[in-house]
Design an enzyme around this catalytic site. Structure first.
Site, short mmCIF file in Angstrom:
data_model
loop_
_atom_site.label_atom_id
_atom_site.label_comp_id
_atom_site.label_asym_id
_atom_site.label_seq_id
_atom_site.Cartn_x
_atom_site.Cartn_y
_atom_site.Cartn_z
N SER A 76 -9.71 1.28 3.18
CA SER A 76 -8.87 2.08 2.31
C SER A 76 -7.84 1.28 1.51
CB SER A 76 -8.14 3.12 3.14
OG SER A 76 -7.26 2.50 4.06
N LYS A 92 0.84 -1.19 0.00
CA LYS A 92 0.00 0.00 0.00
C LYS A 92 0.88 1.25 0.00
CE LYS A 92 -3.93 1.68 2.82
NZ LYS A 92 -4.77 1.34 4.00
N SER A 95 -9.64 -1.30 7.34
CA SER A 95 -9.11 -0.92 6.04
C SER A 95 -8.42 -2.01 5.25
CB SER A 95 -8.15 0.25 6.20
OG SER A 95 -8.86 1.46 6.13
#
Lengths: 95, 496
Positions: free
Chosen positions: B160, B85, B184
């Site tokens: 996310s 990420k 997330s």
């Protein structure tokens, strides 16, 4: 609870975010909805409950103060939007 | 194989590929090129990556293959192409947090997890898309692009860590590292049909992770199955003196927990997880999972967790407060975006922060600053810290009775783009079933457990005691060994 535009002005100032008038207007409705959701906590009885600062049993971590490898100034300054003579550059603060 | 269907390398798991690499049936360079080819094929449709480092990946693969040939690298992660990420710092490779603010930021160091993965011979393919500063549940808040759900390109991948889950589901990475502050990495894993594992707070170093809400944030693997999750956790878990919240415990070999047996395991299902906003299809899939566990000898029982009502406000208040403080560092001086037009330092800050942050980030900073401001602190922030203790207490009480808590990961499957952006309070509700684990620092995992009427994946969540990863992995592994949901793959239709 009502979150007035004046409150947003004040909080935006504290947050150092220069919101436009349009942004402030657009923010009122969603912020009020979220605050209404936060206000639900008022119902919960928390008398004599100690606020929880840490979720794991945290203890202070100590170590010897010794010199370790750091980064070259140039490497760190490479990410600065503006720099001069090996220093970060900002507008004049003191007259 | 598989009834004549030709299985592509990018569809395989870490454990399968590692065994092929060790037997020298494939090599790391060939494998890396295959996954890069898959990225070329699928990326125009899915937009999982913010940055792909093709040349560096191949170079690293060549180096790692040499080390493997020389017998210097034995890790099961050696030679396996993966991605992280874009809030995890990578030395010399831009790390943007999907924000205009950090568009040009190139970290001078690696996050602790990245260094550990490199030491294990991991091949980094690139940086994955996310909601800006990890604030969101659909990855629609990225400054750069909208990642599509591989199962239906009109729907969000969750967030996310949307890029992390979509990339693994589509074979654009064999596994990835995501982060989880309120769900997330578990919620996008559920929505994309992969396995997302948030370890106990403190068991994976946050050094080099760009902070959102530091007392909630935790890094974890997004993978194709539970075995791979354990293999990755073995590599990234452990004490780190660079993170003052890192736990100084004895870290186990997580693969030892991969045991297909849940006999007499006591599993509690909070009734609140099965009603309220939870959709009928999700409820049905989870009920079938409960039946399966019963059949396998576990004791499942529904119980009431009334404190669930207060989870969302507690989460919002504390994480927004922490965010407003954490994001104070973006001032246009040391790194990141700087406004062009200003007359003094105050204006430099204000313009920089207005231009650099997106609307959700600004909203959370404003709300976070508000709940911490004089006159509101006791009513909101202090109250939420008290509520946090009550929630932890209630969860711990449940663990007096049960070995594990089980329920849906997300109340619904992947929704369509644009359907929740207008109403952030509605968007936050997506994470209400995943938030308790972050509030209390507990380990939790999401595994695929079915599909809804539109063929969208459903996730089953297990929540364990602090440092109870072993029980968690055993239950998740047993479920996986007795079902086939994790073996389903989405079909990516190339853009013509």
């Amino acid at each position: 609870m009502s979150f007035s535009k004046e409150t947003i002005d004040y909080i935006a100032e504290l947050s150092r975010i220069g919101l436009s008038e349009k942004e402030k207007e657009d923010m009122v409705a969603p912020v009020e909805k979220i605050l209404a959701c936060m206000d639900k906590l008022e119902e919960l009885d928390t008398t004599n409950i100690e606020p929880m600062e840490h979720i794991v049993s945290a203890v202070n971590v100590f170590r010897e103060d010794k010199v370790e490898k750091s980064y070259d100034r140039d490497i760190i300054l490479a990410n600065a939007p503006e720099h001069e003579d090996g220093c970060y550059s900002v507008p004049k603060i003191v007259e | 194989m598989n009834g004549g269907k030709f299985v592509k390398l990018y569809e395989l798991t870490v454990s399968q590929l590692s065994s092929l690499l060790k037997k020298k049936e494939i090599n790391a360079v060939e494998l890396t090129r295959t996954v890069l080819d898959r990225i070329v094929e699928a990326e125009p449709v899915l937009d999982c990556y913010i940055n792909i480092i093709e040349e560096q990946a191949v170079e690293r693969a060549e180096k790692v293959q040499k080390m493997m040939d020389a017998g210097e690298l034995y890790s099961p992660l050696a030679g396996i192409p993966m991605a992280v990420k874009d809030n995890i710092c990578t030395e010399g490779i831009p790390t943007t947090c999907a924000s205009k603010m950090l568009q040009d930021f190139v970290p001078p160091y690696n996050a602790a997890v990245m260094q550990k993965l490199y030491n294990n011979g991991a091949i980094l393919l690139g940086k994955l898309n996310m909601d800006e500063f990890a604030m969101g549940s659909s990855t629609e808040n990225s400054y750069f692009k909208k990642t599509k759900n591989p199962w239906n390109h009109d729907r969000v991948p969750g967030g996310s860590s949307g890029g992390c889950a979509a990339a693994v589901a589509a074979g654009e990475a064999i596994y990835s590292l995501g982060t989880d502050t309120g769900g997330s990495l578990r919620q996008p894993s559920a929505l994309c049909g992969v396995t997302g594992f948030k370890p106990t707070y403190g068991s994976v170093s946050r050094f080099g992770l760009i902070g959102y809400a530091s007392s909630f944030d935790q890094i974890g693997p997004v993978a194709k199955d539970v075995t791979d999750s354990a293999l990755v956790l073995n590599a990234i878990a452990g004490h780190d003196s660079q993170d003052s919240t890192s736990a100084g415990i004895k870290y186990p070999d997580y693969t030892e927990s991969l045991v297909n047996n849940v006999k007499n395991m006591k599993i509690g299902i909070p009734s609140e997880y099965m009603r309220n906003n939870t959709s009928e299809d999700v409820r049905k899939a989870v009920s079938e999972a409960i039946e399966l566990f019963e059949k396998l000898g576990a004791k499942c029982e529904e119980f009431s967790l009334p404190i669930m009502e207060y989870v969302l406000p507690t989460y919002c208040i504390i994480t927004f407060a922490e965010a407003s403080s954490n994001l104070g560092r973006y001032d246009g001086v040391k790194y990141g975006h700087r406004a062009k037009d200003y007359k003094d330092l105050g204006e430099l800050y204000k313009r920089t922060r207005d231009e650099g942050f997106g609307s959700e980030v600004k909203r959370r900073i404003i709300l976070g600053t508000y709940v911490l401001s004089a006159g509101q602190y006791d009513k909101y922030y202090k109250k939420a810290l008290q509520a946090r203790r009550v929630i932890c207490h209630e969860l711990n009480r449940a663990f007096d009775k049960y070995d594990l808590i089980m329920g849906p990961t997300s109340p619904s499957t992947a929704f369509r783009f644009g359907t929740k952006v207008e109403d952030p309070a509605e968007m936050y509700k997506n994470d209400v079933l995943t938030m308790p684990a972050n509030i209390a620092g507990l380990p939790a995992i999401s595994v695929p457990c079915g599909f809804d009427g539109d063929s969208m994946p459903i996730g089953l969540q297990f929540i364990g005691k602090q440092f109870g990863e072993s029980t968690l992995l055993r239950a998740a592994y047993t479920f996986e060994q007795n079902t086939d949901f994790h073996k389903n793959k989405p079909v990516i239709k190339p853009v013509i």
